[in-house]
Design an enzyme around this catalytic site. Structure first.
Site, PDB file in Angstrom:
ATOM      1  N   HIS A 187      -4.284  -0.447  -4.278  1.00  0.00           N
ATOM      2  CA  HIS A 187      -5.799  -0.880  -3.994  1.00  0.00           C
ATOM      3  C   HIS A 187      -6.325  -0.439  -5.359  1.00  0.00           C
ATOM      4  CE1 HIS A 187      -4.872  -1.009   0.460  1.00  0.00           C
ATOM      5  NE2 HIS A 187      -4.237   0.037   0.175  1.00  0.00           N
ATOM      6  N   GLU A 219      -5.362  -5.320  -4.589  1.00  0.00           N
ATOM      7  CA  GLU A 219      -5.117  -5.713  -3.361  1.00  0.00           C
ATOM      8  C   GLU A 219      -4.760  -7.266  -3.554  1.00  0.00           C
ATOM      9  OE1 GLU A 219      -8.387  -4.804  -0.998  1.00  0.00           O
ATOM     10  OE2 GLU A 219      -8.043  -2.489  -0.978  1.00  0.00           O
ATOM     11  N   SER A 264       0.758  -1.117   0.200  1.00  0.00           N
ATOM     12  CA  SER A 264       0.038  -0.043   0.200  1.00  0.00           C
ATOM     13  C   SER A 264       0.940   1.338   0.074  1.00  0.00           C
ATOM     14  CB  SER A 264      -0.705   0.077   1.400  1.00  0.00           C
ATOM     15  OG  SER A 264      -1.926   0.819   1.156  1.00  0.00           O
TER      16      SER A 264
END
Lengths: 274, 274
Positions: A178, A205, A136
């Protein structure tokens, strides 16, 4: 910022951006592969939890790596720039066979680590063969140019993305994460079209790009990576667009890559899983 | 289904898919241009409100076209297959210089009109020079292969789209609408990859593709059209994918086109606004 130089005979470590929300308990395919790369049970994983504002992010990852059989997994609780100068932490980093940068807010990573001895050390260690994974925010910080924020949606926009300088572990790519879960094609297209020198990687993800020292990535995990290659872009209206105006981009190449597929960042060639 | 044949010396009418939610009152740029094309105040617009289950959809569009200066705008309230055989309606269609198909549910259009004299008449009239515009469901029905439904999201999926035969006014394209507003890139990619013979057009709301008789579209309105051209697709895993599995598609071309930009459907060449 460009990747640190290797010295003669050294091979770079892998750079492994992960799209966030990687599986950590049941079938943690990405973390397992990272651990194997770093030496399996003899791996020495140093965790950088700086992006997170939760106190237990670092210790949670220590547990995850221990459960994957790693004997040494140590989190460095760097929460301000002074701590990013700590000799103890720099000494700990020198033990690492792998470095793992957690998720959170990528602007914490860039503002706290940027220009510090810890950031310089991570860059040099990677050039010397230490593998660096980041999930992330930890993935966003890896390229020379980091996506700091932007708009949700499928379309590029004159105000669609905000950049900040990244850590410069990898060049010629812009990374978003994401990707499908947060509907980020538009901000990746905006980012690419601001300066179409780089390929855009939109990482889902529980999906990772294992980028080897030669610059070829392999998709690992359960989702896909969307690659936008602007090398044949013949027209962009980005410079002329007014606020909110629709943008024209002609001649992008688009690849959607599932696990096992590869993309050579330097040659810009995508291949299916063998 | 392929477009009806033209006879010697005849030129086809325009085919004008609109992405839904076109502006009807303040600066109705798309409808205005449609009206001009159809003859301005001398236009004779026949409205097909069949996709809608609201009683006043047809009469509302009559008002809209009257306010744009059109003297004759007539809605045909076709709500079942029997009405799609009506001689009165067929006679009314013969007066048309333009036909407008409203939004609603495209499966109502295909199930009620498919194979009826009204559908045959619309096809033949278009081949004879009558312009046909359709918004939302009315846009979806236009190609030979209609997107009937599918999944939201940015990524293609083995179950990402459902097709039904469309009206066949235009070939070599698949049309999706409300494109960015409803996050439909994934279903357009799914549709294209099921059989990569066609270009995919993802049309935003308040945006239209004015497709001229030669097969070149111009973007009109306030949003953009995303074109996905699979003619260089070198690999697709669509046939091998299990349910829910990530898909690999390598070698798609992507153009984002804002108003004034054009795309030649036959040659597959995009050009910016002049």
């Amino acid at each position: 910022m460009c990747p640190a130089k290797t010295t003669d005979g050294q091979q770079r470590g892998f750079v492994i951006p992960i799209g966030g929300a990687e599986e950590r308990v049941n079938d943690p395919i990405i973390l397992k592969r990272f651990v194997e790369l770093c030496g399996g049970e003899n791996a020495y994983i140093v965790i950088i939890p700086t992006a997170s504002q939760l106190d237990d992010t670092g210790s949670n990852y220590e547990t995850v790596f221990h459960e994957l059989g790693v004997k040494k997994a140590v989190s460095l609780p760097i929460n301000d720039r002074e701590q990013a100068n700590s000799d103890d932490y720099l000494a700990e980093l020198k033990n690492a066979t792998g470095i793992f940068i957690t998720g959170g807010n990528q602007l914490r990573l860039s503002t706290i680590l940027g220009g510090t001895p810890v950031a310089q050390s991570i860059r040099k260690l990677n050039a010397a063969g230490v593998h660096v994974a980041g999930t992330s925010a930890g993935a966003a910080i890896m390229p020379g140019h980091m996506i700091a924020g932007g708009r949700t949606g499928a379309l590029p926009n004159e105000e669609g993305v905000t950049f900040a300088p990244g850590m410069g572990l990898i060049n010629k790519v812009i990374i978003d994460q994401h990707f499908s879960q947060r509907n980020r094609l538009g901000r990746l297209l905006s980012a690419i079209s601001y300066n179409p020198f780089a390929s855009g990687l939109g990482i889902c993800e529980n999906t990772a790009a294992f980028i080897d020292p030669s610059g070829t990535l392999e998709v690992v995990g359960h989702g896909s990576i969307t690659v936008v290659d602007p090398s044949d872009l013949t027209h962009s209206s980005m410079a002329d667009a007014n606020r909110g105006e629709a943008i024209t981009l002609i001649g992008l190449k688009l690849h959607v890559l599932s696990p096992g597929a590869t993309y050579c960042i330097n040659e810009r060639i995508a291949k299916p899983a063998r």
